[in-house]
Motif scaffolding. Sequence first.
Motif, PDB file in Angstrom:
ATOM      1  N   VAL A 162       0.828  -1.099   0.448  1.00  0.00           N
ATOM      2  CA  VAL A 162       0.148  -0.050  -0.005  1.00  0.00           C
ATOM      3  C   VAL A 162       0.903   1.237  -0.217  1.00  0.00           C
TER       4      VAL A 162
ATOM      5  N   THR B  17      -5.442  -8.128  -1.275  1.00  0.00           N
ATOM      6  CA  THR B  17      -4.324  -8.858  -0.544  1.00  0.00           C
ATOM      7  C   THR B  17      -4.215  -9.586   0.521  1.00  0.00           C
TER       8      THR B  17
ATOM      9  N   LYS C 285      -3.437   8.398   1.774  1.00  0.00           N
ATOM     10  CA  LYS C 285      -4.094   7.018   2.452  1.00  0.00           C
ATOM     11  C   LYS C 285      -5.656   6.968   1.926  1.00  0.00           C
ATOM     12  N   GLN C 286      -6.666   8.036   3.129  1.00  0.00           N
ATOM     13  CA  GLN C 286      -7.246   8.117   3.016  1.00  0.00           C
ATOM     14  C   GLN C 286      -7.996   7.693   1.411  1.00  0.00           C
TER      15      GLN C 286
ATOM     16  N   LEU D 115      -9.727   1.511  -2.975  1.00  0.00           N
ATOM     17  CA  LEU D 115      -8.945   0.409  -3.180  1.00  0.00           C
ATOM     18  C   LEU D 115     -10.050  -0.683  -2.375  1.00  0.00           C
ATOM     19  N   ASN D 116     -11.158  -0.303  -1.453  1.00  0.00           N
ATOM     20  CA  ASN D 116     -12.284  -1.114  -0.773  1.00  0.00           C
ATOM     21  C   ASN D 116     -12.972  -0.958  -2.386  1.00  0.00           C
TER      22      ASN D 116
ATOM     23  N   GLY E 273      -7.383   4.822   0.603  1.00  0.00           N
ATOM     24  CA  GLY E 273      -8.900   3.243   0.896  1.00  0.00           C
ATOM     25  C   GLY E 273      -9.986   3.625   0.614  1.00  0.00           C
ATOM     26  N   ARG E 274     -10.612   4.497  -0.280  1.00  0.00           N
ATOM     27  CA  ARG E 274     -11.675   4.679  -0.705  1.00  0.00           C
ATOM     28  C   ARG E 274     -11.262   3.745  -2.322  1.00  0.00           C
TER      29      ARG E 274
END
Lengths: 173, 173
Positions: B72, B101, B83-84, B90-91, B87-88
């Motif tokens: 990541v 992962t 990273k926020q 990757l989600n 994060g979205r």
Amino acid sequence: MAVPSPASQFGASPNASPLFLREEEVRRGVELLYFGYTRLTRSIDEGLALEGLGRAHHRALYFIARQPDLTVSQLLKILGITKQSLGRVLNDLSSRGLVETRAGTSDRRQKLLRLTAEGVAFETQLFEALRNGMSSAYAAAGQESITGFWRVLEGLVPEEDRGMVLKLQGMDT
Amino acid sequence: MAVPSPASQFGASPNASPLFLREEEVRRGVELLYFGYTRLTRSIDEGLALEGLGRAHHRALYFIARQPDLTVSQLLKILGITKQSLGRVLNDLSSRGLVETRAGTSDRRQKLLRLTAEGVAFETQLFEALRNGMSSAYAAAGQESITGFWRVLEGLVPEEDRGMVLKLQGMDT
DNA sequence: GGAGATGGGACAGCCATATTGACGTATCTT
DNA sequence: AAGATACGTCAATATGGCTGTCCCATCTCC
């Protein structure tokens, strides 16, 4: 190492495929284009932030500087956004006194866009960063590479848009 | 014509300046880079829309395909976002079953990212559009232009990022 | 002269993608 | 055991796009 080769996670052994080099070349181009574009773009963010403007404002500013007295619809076509989006940007620019409009001469419905003296000064300042980046890349690569760079990029622009791009650059043929 | 020459609205007569050609060359590069990048980028929008994804998702997908098992934090560095934001993205990708992962082997805090079989299929499909665009531009320009294209773009990437880019391309030197 | 087309503007609401800041948890390092 | 690191997440905000709709001024053409 047993680490899978890039982009062939589920594919055949990379060096066995006759298309491998081509795929590598394509990916290399895609990546360099991405990093080159984003890094050059970032170089003006600081200057824009000083005026509280964003990249969208710079794009408009840039093309108005490039072709004074262009019309709103010409600019819309260049930028490829909706008039609502452009409207906001142009309002910001004119409320800051960077852009001014006049009615068209042959067609008074048109608005001819140009930079004010302050707008020219600001665009020139931002252009400095672009000039620095491009110039050093040009210098490091040499003249032959520069023409190759142009040629490939021209090929990336679809037929129907190519005339618009070349016209900006005074290459009306 | 008395129309002001591009980008010299308040400046001296264009052909009188010794810097004119240089400025023209720089603007030409800036514009071709802009149009080339945006047009290539647009070519995948349709495919992305079919999955309800955007360009941000494609960028992550692309680099995971390019370098399976990257972490990541490596991806964060490549993309240059927070990273926020990542994060979205990757989600979204893992909830659609495109990315999976695993815990890192030497450091179990890390998450190693890779595409699922469906992810590979989807990335391959999107890559088709990129390949078509780049290949035809390459073909029209010729091999010498291609290397020039690469050289100039490499020069646009700041020193501190260049290693990262070349490493992706298996050029560890 | 009038009808319709065109250039431009504006209001309203929405979406995608990025940001900062704060906090939490698991794991590694020392 | 203490602190650093890798990653995740909640919340609020900004930017820059979008669609849909309606408006006015002006041009073109019959």
